[in-house]
Design a protein around this motif. Structure first.
Motif, mmCIF file in Angstrom:
data_model
loop_
_atom_site.group_PDB
_atom_site.id
_atom_site.type_symbol
_atom_site.label_atom_id
_atom_site.label_comp_id
_atom_site.label_asym_id
_atom_site.label_seq_id
_atom_site.Cartn_x
_atom_site.Cartn_y
_atom_site.Cartn_z
ATOM 1 N N PHE A 54 -4.908 17.195 -8.729
ATOM 2 C CA PHE A 54 -3.879 17.645 -9.662
ATOM 3 C C PHE A 54 -2.826 16.570 -9.914
ATOM 4 C CE2 PHE A 54 -4.959 22.047 -10.275
ATOM 5 C CZ PHE A 54 -5.727 22.367 -9.168
ATOM 6 N N GLU A 55 -2.535 15.805 -8.882
ATOM 7 C CA GLU A 55 -1.508 14.780 -9.025
ATOM 8 C C GLU A 55 -1.695 13.740 -7.929
ATOM 9 O OE1 GLU A 55 2.368 16.269 -9.814
ATOM 10 O OE2 GLU A 55 3.370 14.528 -8.979
ATOM 11 N N LYS A 56 -1.441 12.502 -8.275
ATOM 12 C CA LYS A 56 -1.570 11.428 -7.296
ATOM 13 C C LYS A 56 -0.445 11.502 -6.271
ATOM 14 C CE LYS A 56 -1.971 6.409 -6.937
ATOM 15 N NZ LYS A 56 -1.893 5.132 -7.674
ATOM 16 N N SER A 57 -0.789 11.449 -5.006
ATOM 17 C CA SER A 57 0.176 11.491 -3.889
ATOM 18 C C SER A 57 1.160 12.667 -4.022
ATOM 19 C CB SER A 57 0.967 10.185 -3.817
ATOM 20 O OG SER A 57 0.105 9.090 -3.732
ATOM 21 N N PRO A 58 0.658 13.912 -4.044
ATOM 22 C CA PRO A 58 1.551 15.057 -4.281
ATOM 23 C C PRO A 58 2.267 15.571 -3.036
ATOM 24 C CG PRO A 58 -0.699 15.813 -4.089
ATOM 25 C CD PRO A 58 -0.746 14.314 -3.941
ATOM 26 N N LYS A 76 -9.220 5.915 3.358
ATOM 27 C CA LYS A 76 -7.945 6.142 2.677
ATOM 28 C C LYS A 76 -6.805 5.686 3.588
ATOM 29 C CE LYS A 76 -9.706 9.951 -0.094
ATOM 30 N NZ LYS A 76 -11.122 9.710 0.267
ATOM 31 N N ASN A 77 -5.699 5.235 2.975
ATOM 32 C CA ASN A 77 -4.569 4.707 3.730
ATOM 33 C C ASN A 77 -3.472 5.770 3.875
ATOM 34 O OD1 ASN A 77 -5.788 2.482 1.820
ATOM 35 N ND2 ASN A 77 -5.062 1.422 3.641
ATOM 36 N N PHE A 78 -2.948 5.892 5.117
ATOM 37 C CA PHE A 78 -1.883 6.873 5.387
ATOM 38 C C PHE A 78 -0.723 6.180 6.101
ATOM 39 C CE2 PHE A 78 -5.862 9.202 5.188
ATOM 40 C CZ PHE A 78 -5.546 10.242 4.305
ATOM 41 N N CYS A 79 0.481 6.683 5.856
ATOM 42 C CA CYS A 79 1.666 6.054 6.444
ATOM 43 C C CYS A 79 1.939 6.520 7.865
ATOM 44 C CB CYS A 79 2.895 6.321 5.566
ATOM 45 S SG CYS A 79 3.369 8.074 5.477
ATOM 46 N N CYS A 80 1.395 7.682 8.238
ATOM 47 C CA CYS A 80 1.662 8.224 9.583
ATOM 48 C C CYS A 80 0.586 9.226 9.941
ATOM 49 C CB CYS A 80 3.043 8.878 9.634
ATOM 50 S SG CYS A 80 3.203 10.313 8.555
ATOM 51 N N ASN A 81 0.590 9.641 11.202
ATOM 52 C CA ASN A 81 -0.387 10.622 11.666
ATOM 53 C C ASN A 81 -0.203 11.974 11.001
ATOM 54 O OD1 ASN A 81 -2.226 9.431 13.538
ATOM 55 N ND2 ASN A 81 -0.505 9.150 14.962
ATOM 56 N N ASP A 104 5.709 4.047 0.703
ATOM 57 C CA ASP A 104 5.241 2.714 1.088
ATOM 58 C C ASP A 104 4.797 2.714 2.541
ATOM 59 O OD1 ASP A 104 7.791 0.943 -0.848
ATOM 60 O OD2 ASP A 104 5.930 1.953 -1.440
ATOM 61 N N ILE A 105 3.743 1.966 2.818
ATOM 62 C CA ILE A 105 3.198 1.912 4.177
ATOM 63 C C ILE A 105 3.638 0.623 4.864
ATOM 64 C CG2 ILE A 105 1.089 1.851 5.576
ATOM 65 C CD1 ILE A 105 -0.320 3.398 3.343
ATOM 66 N N ILE A 106 4.253 0.761 6.043
ATOM 67 C CA ILE A 106 4.573 -0.411 6.856
ATOM 68 C C ILE A 106 3.271 -0.905 7.477
ATOM 69 C CG2 ILE A 106 5.877 -1.255 8.845
ATOM 70 C CD1 ILE A 106 7.895 0.989 8.298
ATOM 71 N N LYS A 107 3.002 -2.198 7.295
ATOM 72 C CA LYS A 107 1.694 -2.750 7.668
ATOM 73 C C LYS A 107 1.328 -2.440 9.112
ATOM 74 C CE LYS A 107 -1.933 -5.055 6.364
ATOM 75 N NZ LYS A 107 -2.833 -4.479 5.327
ATOM 76 N N GLU A 108 2.332 -2.553 10.020
ATOM 77 C CA GLU A 108 2.057 -2.335 11.453
ATOM 78 C C GLU A 108 1.734 -0.871 11.757
ATOM 79 O OE1 GLU A 108 4.231 -5.930 10.727
ATOM 80 O OE2 GLU A 108 4.747 -3.833 10.267
ATOM 81 N N GLU A 109 2.173 0.054 10.886
ATOM 82 C CA GLU A 109 1.981 1.480 11.160
ATOM 83 C C GLU A 109 0.887 2.099 10.287
ATOM 84 O OE1 GLU A 109 6.703 2.189 12.280
ATOM 85 O OE2 GLU A 109 5.757 3.400 10.721
ATOM 86 N N GLU A 110 0.204 1.293 9.538
ATOM 87 C CA GLU A 110 -0.833 1.788 8.620
ATOM 88 C C GLU A 110 -1.982 2.441 9.381
ATOM 89 O OE1 GLU A 110 -2.706 -1.201 6.296
ATOM 90 O OE2 GLU A 110 -3.519 0.227 4.827
ATOM 91 N N GLN A 120 0.838 -1.194 0.000
ATOM 92 C CA GLN A 120 0.000 0.000 0.000
ATOM 93 C C GLN A 120 0.880 1.255 0.000
ATOM 94 O OE1 GLN A 120 -3.266 0.429 -0.128
ATOM 95 N NE2 GLN A 120 -3.901 -1.720 -0.052
ATOM 96 N N ASN A 121 0.388 2.282 -0.696
ATOM 97 C CA ASN A 121 1.073 3.580 -0.705
ATOM 98 C C ASN A 121 0.225 4.611 0.012
ATOM 99 O OD1 ASN A 121 1.849 2.337 -3.706
ATOM 100 N ND2 ASN A 121 3.554 3.217 -2.561
ATOM 101 N N CYS A 122 0.888 5.528 0.675
ATOM 102 C CA CYS A 122 0.197 6.596 1.413
ATOM 103 C C CYS A 122 -0.592 7.475 0.450
ATOM 104 C CB CYS A 122 1.205 7.409 2.206
ATOM 105 S SG CYS A 122 0.477 8.784 3.115
ATOM 106 N N PHE A 123 -1.841 7.753 0.782
ATOM 107 C CA PHE A 123 -2.697 8.572 -0.077
ATOM 108 C C PHE A 123 -2.144 9.985 -0.226
ATOM 109 C CE2 PHE A 123 -6.487 9.760 -2.230
ATOM 110 C CZ PHE A 123 -6.829 11.034 -1.783
ATOM 111 N N HIS A 124 -1.454 10.489 0.818
ATOM 112 C CA HIS A 124 -0.958 11.870 0.788
ATOM 113 C C HIS A 124 0.430 11.983 0.169
ATOM 114 C CE1 HIS A 124 -0.246 16.008 1.955
ATOM 115 N NE2 HIS A 124 0.892 15.641 2.542
ATOM 116 N N CYS A 125 1.408 11.232 0.703
ATOM 117 C CA CYS A 125 2.794 11.416 0.261
ATOM 118 C C CYS A 125 3.261 10.367 -0.722
ATOM 119 C CB CYS A 125 3.733 11.472 1.458
ATOM 120 S SG CYS A 125 3.914 9.888 2.306
ATOM 121 N N GLY A 126 2.560 9.249 -0.830
ATOM 122 C CA GLY A 126 2.918 8.223 -1.793
ATOM 123 C C GLY A 126 3.959 7.236 -1.329
#
Length: 801
Positions: free
Chosen positions: A49-53, A24-29, A12-18, A4-10
């Motif tokens: 405008f752009e995916k994961s900008p 929507k999926n995010f990598c961090c708070n 990779d998401i560590i499963k335990e920290e998802e 999975q990729n973070c919706f905001h920054c793009g």
């Protein structure tokens, strides 16, 4: 397995920290919070405008506290008037159309912002806001919270401009204009052509020539009159008196000729004389500036400073490589080499180098720090406002407060020559005039003026400063930086050399370190390393580099690699005591930590004590500098050599095998004892050069006839020393001493050459075979001769191995 990729920054998401929010999926708070901010303000089209900008926002707690300082903020603003202010900020993360869109809609995120415009090529955003509603600090925190942290380099901070004196250039231009036009108008007079038009208007042209001579006489030559007047007023006859007298005599004589219709006078020679003398002076100034420009740039400063890189790593860089926006680490007792802004929470700065007042001044985060201040206590961080202010440091190090009472020999010689030369020259001029006036009046005036001009001892006076200037340039290129030209003269007189041991003849780059005592935990190692980080002592630097960076478990009470030191004190000659997280740490000598050592143990060691518990000691087996044995062998043929050390006699046998026989070795010396040792040698009539590391040796360096501070990779600038030597050039010390002696030989040879030049010139002038204009041309040529001679000779000796 799908990543999975973070919706905001793009990223990779560590499963335990998802984190899942709003489907929507995010990598961090941080990324989740930015999305929430945009959602609440109806700005989610940012993602169209752009995916994961976006970028992951960073923790900036306390980083921009200096923006609370109004004086700094006022310098950052491009415009401020009542309720309107404009600021341009550099945003490195701008990379796509989404970035532009969100940054140009900041007014929808923050009340008080009216407009914001993005300059995409320069990655800058120009923000117009109401300072009564929102502060710059709030805007910066807003930008950081949405992943667009600005880079504030304080480029707009006022630095002031240097005024350049161009008066000599203007005077030279006026003199050239007058000289050229007068020469043109004087041609008919030279050929004595009988022509009606010329005869009819001869008087008009003569008075026109007179008018053209006035700017040159009154303005271009004014410097000579002022100098001559001040010289007479102080009863010190200088070299400008005969020049000023010659100019005045020529002007009066020429004016008299026109009034009495005896001829056109000597206005062509007069203006030519002034032009060529000013041209010679310009040449002197430009040449001396060329010879000494490297001194102005990089001679009077600490060799290196610690720079903090963007990845938080630390490296030592040459001081003249410091640029705007760099983050610097300043340790205890280090000098602040440039103007900057304090990033750390608090600092104690000693400005006694500048003001003479030894009481430290407390600075808070955001305060401006001026070059020349000395950091007292724990380590601090600062940001550079502008590149190294070397000219300021030059003035600082050359301040009279820190000058030694040395005999200014070459200045005394020049003054003595001026004192006796000028009366003798006037006597010769008047004697020549008195002889020729009964034979030919024109020749008498020519002789009088030519003698005053050609025998000017300018070249004689330039021999010492030009020789020393070139030698300073040569030494600076080889990383041996002298405080001033007098140090060269003092180096030539040295007959005894005293070396410190630790950090001087030993190198803190290499050392075999071992530990004896109770095993140190990772937490203890981290405490020790952070205390050592603030110290500049050679042993502290070696131990700091030697100790690993421990990785602590997650449950540890101490979870940061860079710890905040609450209290720090470094006691010269003893050790360091500090407090971190309630831990009391003492690092230093056995006596300092109250540990009684066995008498038969002779080692260089650093002892550790934490919370009144003694742990053990780090033992140093020193590595001596490359070329030390050969250097001492060469020096011993011409100098007495002595080695002082604050350490015990553990390495006496090693040193006796390494150094020439007869080298005096003295151990267990405290800083004050080193000073007294130097003084006792001077009382015996010795000219002593002290070579130390600039830390514990400050007193001895100041007491010695010449104090040289060895610099390895730290900011060990000290006004107590007369010179700074890069540690990598240590083996060249004998060569530097030889070059200083050869420079004195060069000065003596140039004195003889200059005197011969004057004797020959006077012999032609007194016999009436030298016109004033020719004398004016010859005078700067003598300067060229002397400058060329001393430059060639000093360069020859420098290249002679």
């Amino acid at each position: 397995m799908d990543i999975q990729n973070c919706f905001h920054c793009g990223l990779d998401i560590i499963k335990e920290e998802e984190i899942i929010f709003d489907a929507k999926n995010f990598c961090c708070n941080g990324c989740k919070t930015v999305y929430e901010i945009f959602s609440l303000n109806d700005l989610t089209c940012y993602y169209d405008f752009e995916k994961s900008p976006g970028a992951t926002p960073q923790d900036i707690n306390g980083k921009y506290d200096f923006l609370d300082n109004e004086s700094i903020v006022s310098k950052l603003l491009e415009f401020q008037e009542n309720s309107t202010a404009i600021i341009s900020l550099n945003i490195p993360h701008i990379h796509c159309s989404s970035c532009i869109w969100i940054l140009e809609n900041l007014q929808r995120l923050q009340k008080g912002i009216s407009t914001s415009q993005v300059n995409f090529p320069e990655k800058r955003v120009r923000i117009t806001f109401n300072p009564e509603v929102v502060s710059i600090k709030a805007i910066v925190y807003l930008l950081s919270s949405i992943g667009y942290e600005p880079y504030i380099s304080l480029e707009n901070y006022e630095t002031g401009s240097n005024n350049i004196d161009r008066s000599l250039t203007y005077k030279l231009g006026v003199a050239f204009f007058c000289f050229g036009n007068i020469m043109l108008l004087s041609f008919p007079e030279y050929f004595e052509v009988k022509e009606y038009w010329l005869d009819q208007y001869r008087g008009f042209f003569r008075w026109l020539i007179f008018a053209l001579s006035l700017p040159s006489f009154f303005y271009s030559a004014s410097g000579y009159y002022v100098s001559a007047y001040k010289s007479i007023k102080t009863k010190m006859l200088n070299i400008d008196i005969p020049i000023a007298l010659g100019i005045v005599v020529m002007f009066v004589r020429s004016t008299f000729d026109i009034i009495m219709d005896y001829g056109s006078g000597f206005f062509d020679s007069l203006t030519g004389l002034i032009f060529f003398m000013l041209l010679g002076k310009m040449f002197q100034i430009k040449t001396y500036s060329f010879l000494s420009f490297e001194r102005d740039f990089k001679s009077y400063f600490p060799i290196a400073i610690t720079k903090i890189n963007t990845d938080a790593s630390e490296e030592s860089i040459a001081i003249y490589e410091v640029e705007k926006g760099d983050r610097l680490l300043i340790r205890n007792q280090e000098l602040i080499p440039v103007d900057g802004i304090l990033i750390s929470e608090k600092a104690e700065i000693d400005y006694s180098f500048v003001t003479g007042e030894a009481i430290p001044i407390t600075k808070q985060s955001g305060d401006k720090l001026f070059a020349g201040g000395k950091q007292i206590g724990k380590v601090i961080e600062m940001e550079v406002l502008h590149s190294v202010s070397q000219s300021y440091l030059t003035q600082l190090w050359s301040n009279d407060v820190f000058q030694k009472n040395v005999e200014q020999k070459h200045k005394t010689i020049t003054d003595s020559i001026s004192r006796y030369f000028t009366p003798i020259l006037l006597l010769i001029a008047f004697a020549g005039f008195g002889y020729w006036i009964f034979i030919d009046a024109n020749t008498a005036f020519n002789v009088f003026t030519a003698v005053l001009i050609v025998a000017c001892p300018c070249a004689l006076a330039l021999t010492a400063p030009f020789t020393f200037g070139n030698v300073l340039r040569i030494l600076g290129k080889q990383k041996f930086y002298l405080k001033n030209a007098l140090v060269i003269e003092q180096l030539a007189k040295v007959d005894t050399i005293v070396f410190d041991k630790t950090g001087t003849i030993t190198t803190n780059k290499k050392s075999n370190i071992s530990y004896e005592g109770i095993a140190l935990s990772d937490e203890n190692l981290l405490l020790i390393k952070n205390v050592l980080r603030a110290s500049n002592h050679p042993l502290s630097r070696m131990l700091y580099d030697y100790l690993p960076i421990p990785i602590l478990p997650n449950k540890s009470a101490i979870d940061s690699k860079k710890l905040k030191v609450d209290a720090f004190e470094e006691i010269t000659g003893k050790g360091i005591q500090a407090q971190i997280f309630g831990y009391q740490i003492q690092i230093g000598s056995a006596a300092f930590v109250e540990k009684k050592e066995e008498n038969n143990v002779q080692q260089t060691s650093v002892h550790i004590k934490i919370n009144d518990d003694y742990y053990g000691k780090f033992i140093f087996n020193n590595q001596y500098r490359e070329g030390l044995e050969e250097l001492f062998r060469n020096l011993s043929t011409n100098y007495q050599i002595k080695v002082l050390s604050g350490d015990n006699e553990g390495e006496r046998i090693t040193l006796e095998q390494l150094l020439p026989k007869g080298t005096e070795l003295i151990f267990n010396q405290k800083p004050e004892q080193k000073l007294e040792f130097i003084k006792s040698l001077q009382d015996k009539g010795k000219n002593v050069m002290m070579v130390g590391d600039g830390l514990n040796d400050a007193g001895a360096l100041a007491q010695s006839n010449v104090g040289i501070s060895i610099s390895e990779n730290v900011n060990v600038f000290s006004p107590a020393c007369d010179a700074i030597l890069d540690a990598g050039e240590f083996q060249k010390l004998n060569y530097f001493l030889k070059l200083s002696k050869n420079s004195i030989t060069t000065i003596k040879m140039s004195f003889v050459l200059s005197l011969l030049y004057n004797v020959v010139g006077l012999s032609f002038a007194i016999t009436g075979n030298l016109l004033p204009l020719v004398a004016a041309i010859i005078m700067p040529l003598s300067t060229i001769t002397i400058v060329s001679f001393v430059t060639i000779m000093s360069s020859y000796y420098a290249n002679k191995k």
